[in-house]
Design an enzyme around this catalytic site. Structure first.
Site, PDB file in Angstrom:
ATOM      1  N   LYS A 283     -26.333  44.210  -7.626  1.00 37.78           N
ATOM      2  CA  LYS A 283     -27.758  44.215  -7.962  1.00 37.78           C
ATOM      3  C   LYS A 283     -28.169  45.582  -8.506  1.00 37.78           C
ATOM      4  CE  LYS A 283     -29.323  41.006  -4.309  1.00 37.78           C
ATOM      5  NZ  LYS A 283     -29.927  39.971  -5.165  1.00 37.78           N
ATOM      6  N   ARG A 357     -25.793  30.451  -0.881  1.00 37.56           N
ATOM      7  CA  ARG A 357     -25.418  29.036  -0.956  1.00 37.56           C
ATOM      8  C   ARG A 357     -23.962  28.820  -0.563  1.00 37.56           C
ATOM      9  NH1 ARG A 357     -27.192  28.947  -7.163  1.00 37.56           N
ATOM     10  NH2 ARG A 357     -28.541  30.558  -6.291  1.00 37.56           N
TER      11      ARG A 357
HETATM   12  N1  BES Z   1     -30.831  37.176  -1.436  1.00 36.78           N
HETATM   13  C1  BES Z   1     -30.982  36.880  -2.815  1.00 36.78           C
HETATM   14  C2  BES Z   1     -32.301  36.213  -3.165  1.00 36.78           C
HETATM   15  C3  BES Z   1     -33.550  37.031  -2.972  1.00 36.78           C
HETATM   16  C4  BES Z   1     -34.120  37.694  -4.038  1.00 36.78           C
HETATM   17  C5  BES Z   1     -34.185  37.066  -1.753  1.00 36.78           C
HETATM   18  C6  BES Z   1     -35.289  38.406  -3.877  1.00 36.78           C
HETATM   19  C7  BES Z   1     -35.360  37.793  -1.587  1.00 36.78           C
HETATM   20  C8  BES Z   1     -35.915  38.460  -2.641  1.00 36.78           C
HETATM   21  C9  BES Z   1     -29.853  35.929  -3.270  1.00 36.78           C
HETATM   22  O1  BES Z   1     -28.656  36.074  -2.613  1.00 36.78           O
HETATM   23  C10 BES Z   1     -29.612  36.209  -4.710  1.00 36.78           C
HETATM   24  O2  BES Z   1     -29.160  37.275  -5.010  1.00 36.78           O
HETATM   25  N2  BES Z   1     -29.914  35.238  -5.555  1.00 36.78           N
HETATM   26  C11 BES Z   1     -29.719  35.385  -6.948  1.00 36.78           C
HETATM   27  C12 BES Z   1     -29.076  34.128  -7.467  1.00 36.78           C
HETATM   28  C13 BES Z   1     -28.625  34.221  -8.889  1.00 36.78           C
HETATM   29  C14 BES Z   1     -27.455  35.161  -9.011  1.00 36.78           C
HETATM   30  C15 BES Z   1     -28.256  32.839  -9.357  1.00 36.78           C
HETATM   31  C16 BES Z   1     -31.087  35.589  -7.590  1.00 36.78           C
HETATM   32  O3  BES Z   1     -32.045  34.954  -7.163  1.00 36.78           O
HETATM   33  O4  BES Z   1     -31.185  36.420  -8.478  1.00 36.78           O
HETATM   34 MN    MN Z   2     -27.422  37.548  -3.526  1.00 41.75          MN
END
Ligand code: BES
Ligand code: MN
Ligand code: ZN
Length: 504
Positions: A283, A357
């Site tokens: 990230k 997931r």
């Molecule tokens: N934990 C994150 C989602 C999240 C984002 C929670 C912001 C709280 C605040 C999750 O694991 C994630 O990184 N999701 C990605 C999925 C994508 C790579 C398909 C996302 O939402 O960007």
């Molecule tokens: Mn994630």
């Protein structure tokens, strides 16, 4: 903080501030304040006019009583327009007053329960009012200060909140409502504490320790799988996500009323990623710190289990928590990897940041063995859900209308509102994989939905609802009775849902 019920006369109530709730009408001000006018005379109305107090939602007015009451201060807390007054109005008015009292460093606060004719169209029972007022005040005063060592930053503690009501029939109902509210609020604050704890203190082993300690204290069961057991059991998703971390994963199984074969079985699943760096698909730096709260689903499940045990809710309740970090270590899973999950289905990892997931897939497949009457998972699953609904509604997706209706109703009552997003089958092609049963990302559009459709692949013939709490669990700004940070969302919602399980 202590919550108690008293029936002493208003005039002699010993407290730092006495609070009365006022709807926004000239009539209410005139009628409700009539007894006080006898005590304070003209001064009351002049002060109210000078301060422009009208009873607007969460508006607060303070009068110095100059020894005319045992309390040195009288506060009026606005409820807003009568037609719009709900239990949420009381939560918010109580929350605003409690925060104001804390800022004045008051130690003791007394809320007068509104008498019968306050808002004719909205009739709430005394028990409901007690619960809403106590909840609003107690939750608003939460502050995470476990690591503050200097007194300036340390939370000043408002020690006791009293609800002042009448004797007789109401008294019993009010005391019972207060007992329940105490347990519910302690659970919400437990969830918030678990969420807000930093990633260097809250990791799979310590999250499991917290669950074990809660179970031991409150009389429900906990069993914890270590890394070896997780691998041997075929939890390929949890194993893969944890591979890049120096800290080992844990799988937490909690059970309340496990021996009661006569009760319906409800399984709660909570995402327990104690820190989500994104892994190899790392990230950006900005905002990464809040990913210490990527275990908010797990926190809600542990706290709900604790309160369900304390309240002796008559369901067989199972809590399942896959817990891991998502880190980019040298043995981390790679984009392109293929995972075999519990139950045998495979998934292609296209983005290691879609890790939630992957660990939920194993867990949802495993949930089948409990022969559940319902399965509800809570997960901070997608940024897309935050884009869609922000902080004011949890995304809800599932395969059973009746179950979703129950959660919608519980959401309206607790104000932990949920909103359904569709699982139309047309979206499924976005997560088709050329090399495995399913792919872990579905492209740019409808990200919350494609994530839920991924989960649905692992749901086996039971009633299921997925709650995406990414926007509601992690607050960027404070809400009326939740400071920024972990909100503890899901706890009040699930407890209300569970208590109503056997009705209708
Ligand atoms: N934990 C994150 C989602 C999240 C984002 C929670 C912001 C709280 C605040 C999750 O694991 C994630 O990184 N999701 C990605 C999925 C994508 C790579 C398909 C996302 O939402 O960007
Ligand atoms: Mn994630
Ligand atoms: Zn995550």
């Amino acid at each position: 903080m202590k919550l108690s019920y008293a029936t002493s006369p208003v005039r002699s109530a010993k407290t730092d501030a006495l609070v009365m709730f006022i709807p926004q009408t000239a009539d209410a001000l005139r009628k409700q304040l009539a007894p006080l006018r006898k005590v304070f005379g003209k001064r009351l109305d002049t002060s109210i006019a000078l301060e422009r107090f009208e009873g607007k939602a969460a508006q607060i007015f303070t009068l110095h009583t100059e020894k005319k009451l045992a309390s040195p201060r009288l506060c009026l807390a606005g409820l807003g327009k009568p037609s719009a007054i709900t239990l949420e109005s009381y939560r918010r008015a109580a929350a605003a007053t409690a925060k104001h009292a804390r800022s004045l460093k008051l130690r003791h606060l007394t809320f007068c329960l509104p008498a019968g004719d306050v808002s004719p169209e909205a009739v709430f029972s005394a028990g409901q009012l007690v619960a809403a007022i106590a909840e609003g005040a107690a939750l608003a005063l939460y502050k995470y200060d476990a690591y503050m060592t200097e007194t300036e930053g340390k939370n000043f503690r408002l020690g006791e909140i009293v609800l002042l009501g009448s004797k007789g029939a109401q008294e019993k109902a009010c005391k019972e409502a207060l007992r329940r509210t105490r347990i519910v609020c302690e659970a919400v604050c437990l969830a918030r504490d678990l969420q807000n704890a930093p990633g260097n203190a809250m990791y799979p082993e310590t999250l499991a320790d917290s669950a074990r300690a809660s179970a031991a204290k409150h009389g429900y069961r906990a069993s914890i799988w270590d890394k070896k057991r997780i691998e041997q059991s075929g939890f390929g998703g949890l194993t893969a996500v944890s591979a890049g971390s120096a800290r080992p994963p844990r799988f937490i199984i909690l059970e309340h009323n496990g021996a009661r074969k006569d009760l319906d079985t409800i399984v709660l699943v909570g995402k327990g990623v104690t820190f989500d760096s994104g892994g190899i698909s790392i990230k950006p730096a900005a905002g990464m710190a809040e990913m210490k709260m990527d275990m908010s689903g797990a926190a809600a499940v542990i706290a709900t289990m604790e309160a369900a045990a304390r309240l002796a809710i008559p369901v067989h309740l199972v809590g399942l928590i896959p817990s891991t970090e998502n880190m980019p270590g040298c043995s981390a899973m790679r984009p392109g990897d293929i995972i075999t999950h519990y139950g045998g289905k495979t998934s292609e990892v296209d983005n290691t940041d879609a890790e939630g997931r992957l660990i939920l897939a194993d867990t949802l497949a495993y949930a089948k063995q409990f022969k559940p009457d319902a399965v509800i998972d809570l997960a901070t699953l997608t940024g897309a859900c935050v884009v869609a609904l922000g902080a004011h509604a949890t995304g809800m997706m599932g395969n059973d209308e009746g179950l979703m209706r129950r959660l919608t109703d519980a959401g309206l009552e607790t104000y932990e509102r949920v909103w359904e997003l569709p699982l139309f089958e047309e979206y499924e092609k976005q997560i088709k994989s050329d090399v495995a049963d399913v792919k872990n990302v579905g492209g740019r559009w409808a990200g919350a939905i494609t994530a839920a459709l991924f989960l649905k692949k692992f749901v086996d013939n039971y009633k299921w609802v997925h709650l995406d709490i990414a926007g509601t669990a992690i607050l960027e700004e404070s809400l009326p009775y939740a400071p920024k940070g972990g909100s503890g969302v899901g706890v009040r919602l699930l407890l209300r849902f569970l208590e109503q399980w056997k009705t209708a």
